[in-house]
Design a protein around this motif. Structure first.
Motif, mmCIF file in Angstrom:
data_model
loop_
_atom_site.group_PDB
_atom_site.id
_atom_site.type_symbol
_atom_site.label_atom_id
_atom_site.label_comp_id
_atom_site.label_asym_id
_atom_site.label_seq_id
_atom_site.Cartn_x
_atom_site.Cartn_y
_atom_site.Cartn_z
ATOM 1 N N GLY A 40 -14.273 50.425 -37.195
ATOM 2 C CA GLY A 40 -15.586 49.801 -37.270
ATOM 3 C C GLY A 40 -15.649 48.635 -38.236
ATOM 4 N N GLY A 41 -14.597 48.476 -39.050
ATOM 5 C CA GLY A 41 -14.631 47.378 -40.025
ATOM 6 C C GLY A 41 -13.738 46.228 -39.663
ATOM 7 N N GLY A 42 -13.186 46.219 -38.436
ATOM 8 C CA GLY A 42 -12.251 45.166 -38.041
ATOM 9 C C GLY A 42 -12.872 43.796 -38.027
ATOM 10 N N LYS A 43 -14.069 43.662 -37.459
ATOM 11 C CA LYS A 43 -14.711 42.347 -37.378
ATOM 12 C C LYS A 43 -15.065 41.831 -38.758
ATOM 13 N N ARG A 44 -15.616 42.717 -39.611
ATOM 14 C CA ARG A 44 -15.971 42.278 -40.953
ATOM 15 C C ARG A 44 -14.719 41.916 -41.748
ATOM 16 N N ALA A 45 -13.666 42.714 -41.571
ATOM 17 C CA ALA A 45 -12.415 42.397 -42.266
ATOM 18 C C ALA A 45 -11.835 41.073 -41.772
ATOM 19 N N GLY A 46 -11.926 40.842 -40.455
ATOM 20 C CA GLY A 46 -11.436 39.569 -39.916
ATOM 21 C C GLY A 46 -12.218 38.390 -40.468
ATOM 22 N N ASP A 47 -13.538 38.539 -40.523
ATOM 23 C CA ASP A 47 -14.359 37.458 -41.096
ATOM 24 C C ASP A 47 -14.017 37.244 -42.566
ATOM 25 N N ALA A 48 -13.792 38.358 -43.284
ATOM 26 C CA ALA A 48 -13.435 38.235 -44.700
ATOM 27 C C ALA A 48 -12.086 37.549 -44.861
ATOM 28 N N LEU A 49 -11.151 37.872 -43.978
ATOM 29 C CA LEU A 49 -9.826 37.240 -44.044
ATOM 30 C C LEU A 49 -9.921 35.736 -43.819
ATOM 31 N N TRP A 50 -10.664 35.337 -42.808
ATOM 32 C CA TRP A 50 -10.793 33.897 -42.541
ATOM 33 C C TRP A 50 -11.551 33.195 -43.666
ATOM 34 N N GLU A 51 -12.524 33.883 -44.260
ATOM 35 C CA GLU A 51 -13.260 33.286 -45.373
ATOM 36 C C GLU A 51 -12.341 33.074 -46.574
ATOM 37 N N ARG A 52 -11.520 34.063 -46.865
ATOM 38 C CA ARG A 52 -10.593 33.920 -47.991
ATOM 39 C C ARG A 52 -9.536 32.843 -47.695
ATOM 40 N N MET A 53 -9.108 32.735 -46.451
ATOM 41 C CA MET A 53 -8.147 31.684 -46.106
ATOM 42 C C MET A 53 -8.778 30.302 -46.274
ATOM 43 N N ALA A 54 -10.063 30.181 -45.918
ATOM 44 C CA ALA A 54 -10.751 28.898 -46.099
ATOM 45 C C ALA A 54 -10.828 28.544 -47.594
ATOM 46 N N LYS A 55 -11.147 29.543 -48.423
ATOM 47 C CA LYS A 55 -11.189 29.285 -49.870
ATOM 48 C C LYS A 55 -9.809 28.923 -50.395
ATOM 49 N N CYS A 56 -8.786 29.573 -49.870
ATOM 50 C CA CYS A 56 -7.415 29.257 -50.282
ATOM 51 C C CYS A 56 -7.066 27.815 -49.934
ATOM 52 N N MET A 57 -7.434 27.362 -48.735
ATOM 53 C CA MET A 57 -7.162 25.983 -48.342
ATOM 54 C C MET A 57 -7.868 24.995 -49.279
ATOM 55 N N GLU A 58 -9.114 25.323 -49.665
ATOM 56 C CA GLU A 58 -9.846 24.464 -50.598
ATOM 57 C C GLU A 58 -9.146 24.424 -51.952
ATOM 58 N N GLU A 59 -8.663 25.569 -52.385
ATOM 59 C CA GLU A 59 -7.995 25.628 -53.682
ATOM 60 C C GLU A 59 -6.683 24.845 -53.650
ATOM 61 N N LEU A 60 -5.943 24.971 -52.574
ATOM 62 C CA LEU A 60 -4.690 24.213 -52.450
ATOM 63 C C LEU A 60 -4.961 22.720 -52.431
ATOM 64 N N HIS A 61 -6.016 22.309 -51.755
ATOM 65 C CA HIS A 61 -6.372 20.889 -51.740
ATOM 66 C C HIS A 61 -6.712 20.412 -53.148
ATOM 67 N N ARG A 62 -7.470 21.216 -53.884
ATOM 68 C CA ARG A 62 -7.847 20.835 -55.254
ATOM 69 C C ARG A 62 -6.607 20.726 -56.147
ATOM 70 N N ILE A 63 -5.696 21.663 -56.007
ATOM 71 C CA ILE A 63 -4.502 21.674 -56.855
ATOM 72 C C ILE A 63 -3.628 20.464 -56.582
ATOM 73 N N VAL A 64 -3.358 20.206 -55.304
ATOM 74 C CA VAL A 64 -2.445 19.112 -54.952
ATOM 75 C C VAL A 64 -3.044 17.758 -55.346
ATOM 76 N N THR A 65 -4.322 17.559 -55.052
ATOM 77 C CA THR A 65 -4.936 16.276 -55.414
ATOM 78 C C THR A 65 -5.030 16.113 -56.924
ATOM 79 N N ALA A 66 -5.239 17.220 -57.666
ATOM 80 C CA ALA A 66 -5.294 17.136 -59.128
ATOM 81 C C ALA A 66 -3.940 16.715 -59.684
ATOM 82 N N VAL A 67 -2.874 17.332 -59.221
ATOM 83 C CA VAL A 67 -1.531 16.961 -59.698
ATOM 84 C C VAL A 67 -1.200 15.535 -59.269
#
Length: 850
Positions: free
Chosen positions: A337-364
Motif C-alpha cells: 500500500g505504500g508503493g506509490k508514496r514511496a515512488g513519489d518520495a524517491l523521485w522527490e529525493r532524486m530531484a533534490k539530489c539533482m539540485e544539490e549536484l547542480h549547486r555543488i558543481v556550479t559553486a566549484v
C-alpha cells in the motif's frame, strides 16, 4: 769439506770441472750417484743411469738441474701430490730402495744448501754490518724524538690558555648578539601585533571591527608569523602572550574568509570569492584552503547521492515520518500500500539530489573561474597555478569525478539491493534520464562563459549518463519484450493465415506511439527506443509475411472473392494502417530520427504490397489479355457502316466488364472512399491503372492496317477505356504521364503524316510509340520488328518491357534499313514515312544521350 768443494766446483766451473769429459759428471759426484733410482724386478737389482747431467752454465741455478732430474722433477711439478707419490712407492716392489734413494737425495740437498751459504758468505757479512749500523742510528733518533715531544708539550701549554680565553669571549659576544637580535625581533613582533590590533579593532582584546580589511590583516598576520618562526621567538613570555592572541586572530580571519568564499560560491558572487581567497593567499594557505573546499563539496555531493537512494528514509517519508509496522522489507520494497508514496518520495529525493549536484558543481566552477582570472600582483602568475599543476585534473573535474563515481556505485547498488528502486527506475527511466539531461544541460548552460572552460566536458557528461546504463538497458529490454510479445500473440507462427482483429492492430500501433511519446523529448533515449521499435516492426513484417496466403484461390479473378483473398486484403489494410499511423507519428520527429524507422516501415510497405502482388498481377494479366485482343479487331475496314458503328469493340467490352468485376469484388474492399491521402492500396491500384493505359497505347500503336473508319473506332475505344479506368480503377486525371499520353495519342492518329514533325502532341508520347504508329502509315513492304522477327504481340510486348528506348530504336532501324535496301534495289522512291522515322529516331537517340 770434500763434498762442499765438489759442489762449489760444479757451480763455479773449477779446474776439476774442466778435467772431466764434457757433459758428464765426475764419478765421485754425489749428484751423479743419486741421478737414478734403483729398482728391483724378479729378484734382480738393475741400475738405471739418469739422463740428467749437471748444468754447464754458471748462470744456471740448481733448480734448473733439479727440474730435469728424474727424482726431483716429480717434486717440482705443479700437480705433485704426496699421497699419490707415497701410494706409488708403497705398491711397487722397490719401496725400500726408493726410501734409500730419497734419503740420499735429502743429503744432496743439504750439501747444496751449505754450498750456497758458503758461496755468499761475504755478502751475508756485509748485510749484517749494515743492520748493526742502522740499529745505532735508530738509537740516536729515538732520543731526538723524545726531545721534540717535550718541546711540543711546552708550546701547547703556552698557547692553550689564550685560546680558551678567546673562545669564551667569542661565545659571549655571539650570545650577546643573539640576545640583541631576539630583543629586536621581539620588539618588532610586539609592535606589529599592536599595529594589527589597530587594524582589526581589537585593542581591548574583545571587540573587532566588522569592516576590517581582511586581506590587509591577513598579510600583517603572515608577516608576524614569519618573524616569529624565522627568529625563533618561542619561549619568550611576552612573545608567547602575543602569539596566543595572534592565533585567535588567525582563526577569526580564516572563519571570516571562509564564510565570504562559501557565500560567494553559493550566490555566484565572484567578488566575494576573490576577497576570501585573497585572505588565504596572504596567510600562505591558498592551496590547502582550496583543497579543503573541493573536498568539502565532494563530500556534500556524495552524501546527497547516498541520501537520495536511502530506502529506509524513503519508506519513513512515505509512511508519514515513521517506519510503521515492519518498516522496509529485506528486498528494499516498501510495505503493501505504500508503493506509490514511496515512488513519489524517491523521485522527490532524486530531484533534490539533482539540485544539490547542480549547486555543488556550479559553486566549484565559480571558485575555479576566480582562480583562473586573478593574478599575483608582483609575478602576474595566475592564482590557479598556485593550487594546480599542469597535467593535474581541474577542480571541477575532481569534484565531477567523485560525484560520477558515487552516483554509479549507488545506481549499481540500488539495482541489486532494492527491487523497488530497480523497478521504479527501470519503468520510469525516461523520467530519470530527463532529470539527468536537465542537470547536465543546466550545468553546461550556467557555466558557458566565453573564454572560460565550462564545468563539464563531453566525456564527463557521457560518464554520468553511463552510470544509469544498467537501468537504460533494463528499460529497453522491457520495451522490446512488451512489444515483441504482443506481436507474437497477434501473429502466431503456429497458425498460418490467422489474421488479428482491427482492435489488436490499433492496440499495437497505440503502444508503439506511447513508447515514442514517452521519450519524445529525450534525444539520445529516443534514438535507442526507435531502434527497439525498428526491431519490433521488422518482427511484425516478418510475422505478417508468414500469414500471406498463396495458391489458386489467391490468384483467381474471374469469380467472387475467396476466403484466402479476403484474408490477404484484410492483412494489407492492417499493414497499411500500421504504416500510415506510425509514419504520421514519426513525421513530427527530426530527420535523423525518421531515418531509423525508414527501413522497417519500408519492410512493412513491401509486405503489404506482397500480400496483394498475386491478386493484382492476376487482375493486370486479365486486363492485358483483354487489350491484346485489340489485334483481333479489324481496324482496316473501310465504309460508312464501320464509321457510324457506335458500339464498343469486343475486347473493350471485355475490359469494361473485368474492371467492373474487379471494382466490385476486390478494390472496393481495399480502397476507402473517405480517405483523401494516398495509401498503399491506392498506390497499387494507381500502378495497375497506369499500366493499363500504357499497355493499351503500346498495342494501339502496333495496330496495322488502320483505316479512317478504324481510327474512329479506336478513338471510341480510347474514350471507353478512359471511362472504364476512371470509374472502376483510378481517376485518370491523377495518373499523370500515362493519361497525358492517352489524351495525346487520340488526335495523333488523325494527324496528317506531314504534320508530325512540328506537332506539340508528340511531347507527351514516347518516341517508340510514335515510331510504331508510323508503320501503319507506311507501305506493307515496310515491316515492323514484330513482323520481321515473326513474333506474337505478347512476345514483342514482353521484349519492349525489357528494353530501353535506344534498344527499341535499334530494332526499328534494322527494319528501315531493310526497306531502304529493297526500294533502292528496285530504283524506286522511298516512302515519306521512312525519312520521318529516321529523323525521329535520331532525335530519340540524342534525347537518350542527354
Amino acid at each position: 769439506m770434500s763434498t762442499t768443494t765438489t759442489l762449489i766446483d760444479l757451480n763455479s766451473h773449477s779446474p776439476s770441472r774442466s778435467m772431466a769429459s764434457p757433459g758428464v759428471l765426475p764419478p765421485s759426484s754425489p749428484l751423479h750417484r743419486l741421478s737414478s733410482f734403483t729398482s728391483k724386478s724378479s729378484g734382480n737389482v738393475t741400475a738405471t743411469k739418469s739422463s740428467t747431467t749437471a748444468p754447464t752454465s754458471s748462470t744456471s741455478s740448481p733448480l734448473d738441474a733439479f727440474a730435469s732430474d728424474p727424482i726431483f722433477s716429480a717434486f717440482l711439478s705443479p700437480s705433485f701430490s704426496s699421497s699419490r707419490f707415497s701410494s706409488a712407492a708403497l705398491t711397487s716392489n722397490s719401496a725400500a730402495s726408493r726410501a734409500e734413494t730419497l734419503q740420499e737425495a735429502i743429503q744432496t740437498l743439504d750439501r747444496h744448501l751449505r754450498s750456497e751459504v758458503l758461496s755468499r758468505h761475504s755478502d751475508l757479512l756485509s748485510h749484517l754490518s749494515s743492520l748493526r749500523h742502522a740499529e745505532t742510528s735508530l738509537s740516536s733518533l729515538r732520543s731526538s724524538v723524545g726531545s721534540l715531544g717535550s718541546s711540543l708539550k711546552q708550546i701547547n701549554s703556552s698557547i692553550s690558555e689564550p685560546r680558551r680565553t678567546i673562545r669564551d669571549h667569542t661565545v659571549q659576544i655571539s650570545n650577546l648578539h643573539s640576545a640583541a637580535e631576539l630583543l629586536a625581533a621581539a620588539g618588532k613582533m610586539v609592535r606589529m601585533c599592536r599595529k594589527l590590533r589597530g587594524v582589526v579593532g581589537d585593542e581591548n582584546g574583545y571587540e573587532r571591527n566588522s569592516k576590517v580589511d581582511l586581506a590587509k590583516a591577513a598579510e600583517m598576520h603572515r608577516e608576524i608569523e614569519v618573524v616569529y618562526e624565522e627568529q625563533g621567538l618561542n619561549g619568550i613570555s611576552v612573545v608567547e602572550e602575543e602569539f596566543k592572541w595572534l592565533s585567535g586572530i588567525g582563526n577569526w580571519l580564516r572563519s571570516q574568509a571562509m564564510d565570504t568564499v562559501e557565500k560567494g560560491m553559493d550566490e555566484s558572487n565572484q567578488n566575494d570569492i576573490w576577497c576570501g581567497l585573497q585572505v588565504f593567499y596572504n596567510l600562505g594557505e591558498l592551496r590547502s584552503t582550496v583543497d579543503a573546499l573541493v573536498n568539502k563539496y565532494k563530500a556534500i555531493g556524495v552524501r546527497s547521492v547516498s541520501s537520495a537512494l536511502d530506502m529506509k528514509a524513503i519508506s519513513a517519508a512515505s509512511m508519514g515520518g515513521g517506519y510503521g509496522p515492519g518498516g522496509v522489507q529485506r528486498s528494499g520494497t516498501p510495505q503493501i500500500g505504500g508503493g506509490k508514496r514511496a515512488g513519489d518520495a524517491l523521485w522527490e529525493r532524486m530531484a533534490k539530489c539533482m539540485e544539490e549536484l547542480h549547486r555543488i558543481v556550479t559553486a566549484v566552477w565559480q571558485l575555479q573561474t576566480v582562480l583562473s582570472k586573478k593574478r599575483v600582483p608582483f609575478t602576474q602568475v595566475l592564482f590557479l597555478h598556485e593550487v594546480w599543476q599542469e597535467g593535474d585534473p581541474l577542480l571541477t573535474d575532481r569534484v565531477w569525478e567523485a560525484l560520477v563515481k558515487s552516483f554509479a556505485n549507488q545506481m549499481k547498488s540500488a539495482l541489486t539491493a532494492s527491487s523497488f528502486v530497480k523497478e521504479t527506475f527501470t519503468s520510469g527511466y525516461p523520467k530519470l534520464s530527463s532529470m539527468l539531461e536537465n542537470l547536465l544541460d543546466r550545468i553546461l548552460r550556467d557555466t558557458n562563459v566565453k573564454g572560460i572552460l565550462p564545468a563539464l566536458t563531453l566525456e564527463g557528461k557521457d560518464q554520468m549518463v553511463a552510470a544509469t546504463n544498467v537501468f537504460q538497458t533494463a528499460f529497453l529490454s522491457q520495451c522490446l519484450s512488451r512489444l515483441s510479445d504482443y506481436v507474437n500473440s497477434i501473429f502466431p507462427v503456429s497458425n498460418r493465415g490467422s489474421i488479428p482483429s482491427k482492435e489488436q492492430i490499433s492496440r499495437i500501433v497505440m503502444r508503439i506511439q506511447e513508447e515514442i511519446e514517452a521519450v519524445k523529448l529525450h534525444g539520445p533515449l529516443l534514438v535507442l527506443v526507435l531502434r527497439v521499435i525498428s526491431k519490433v516492426l521488422f518482427l511484425l513484417s516478418e510475422r505478417a509475411e508468414y500469414q500471406i496466403l498463396t495458391g489458386p484461390e489467391a490468384r483467381q479473378v474471374t469469380g467472387p472473392v475467396t476466403p484466402s483473398q479476403l484474408k490477404n486484403l484484410t492483412l494489407c489494410q492492417y499493414l497499411q494502417e500500421i504504416h500510415t499511423r506510425i509514419s504520421t507519428t514519426v513525421s513530427a520527429l527530426l530527420t535523423e530520427h525518421q531515418e531509423i524507422l525508414s527501413a522497417p516501415l519500408g519492410s512493412i510497405y513491401g509486405v503489404a504490397c506482397d500480400s496483394m502482388t498475386t491478386l493484382f498481377q492476376a487482375m493486370l494479366d486479365r486486363l492485358e489479355a483483354c487489350i491484346l485482343k485489340i489485334h483481333e479487331q479489324d481496324f482496316g475496314v473501310q465504309g460508312m457502316d464501320a464509321a457510324m458503328d457506335n458500339n464498343a469493340s469486343n475486347y473493350m467490352d471485355d475490359l469494361q466488364k473485368s474492371t467492373i468485376h474487379f471494382r466490385t469484388e476486390f478494390l472496393s474492399k481495399l480502397l476507402s472512399s473517405s480517405s483523401r491521402t494516398e495509401t498503399i492500396c491506392s498506390r497499387l491500384v494507381r500502378g495497375m491503372a497506369s499500366r493499363v493505359l500504357t499497355f493499351f497505347i503500346r498495342h494501339a500503336a502496333l495496330v496495322r492496317p488502320l483505316s479512317e473508319s478504324g481510327k474512329l473506332r479506336m478513338a471510341r475505344d480510347m474514350a471507353e477505356l478512359e471511362l472504364a479506368v476512371g470509374q472502376n480503377l483510378f481517376p485518370v486525371e491523377q495518373l499523370g504521364a500515362p493519361y497525358r499520353a492517352l489524351r495525346s495519342f487520340r488526335p495523333i492518329i488523325f494527324l496528317e503524316t506531314a504534320q508530325f514533325g512540328n506537332s506539340p502532341l508528340l511531347r507527351d508520347l514516347p518516341r517508340s510509340v510514335i515510331l510504331h504508329h508510323l508503320y501503319s502509315r507506311g507501305s506493307d513492304e515496310l515491316q515492323s520488328p514484330l513482323q520481321r522477327n515473326k513474333l506474337t504481340h505478347l512476345q514483342y510486348s514482353l521484349w519492349l518491357d525489357s528494353q530501353g528506348e535506344d534498344q527499341i530504336w535499334k530494332g526499328i532501324k534494322v527494319t528501315l534499313d531493310d526497306y531502304e535496301m529493297k526500294v533502292n534495289a528496285r530504283g524506286e522512291e522511298l516512302s515519306p514515312v521512312h525519312s520521318l522515322m529516321l529523323q525521329m529516331g535520331s532525335a530519340m537517340i540524342e534525347s537518350a544521350l542527354r
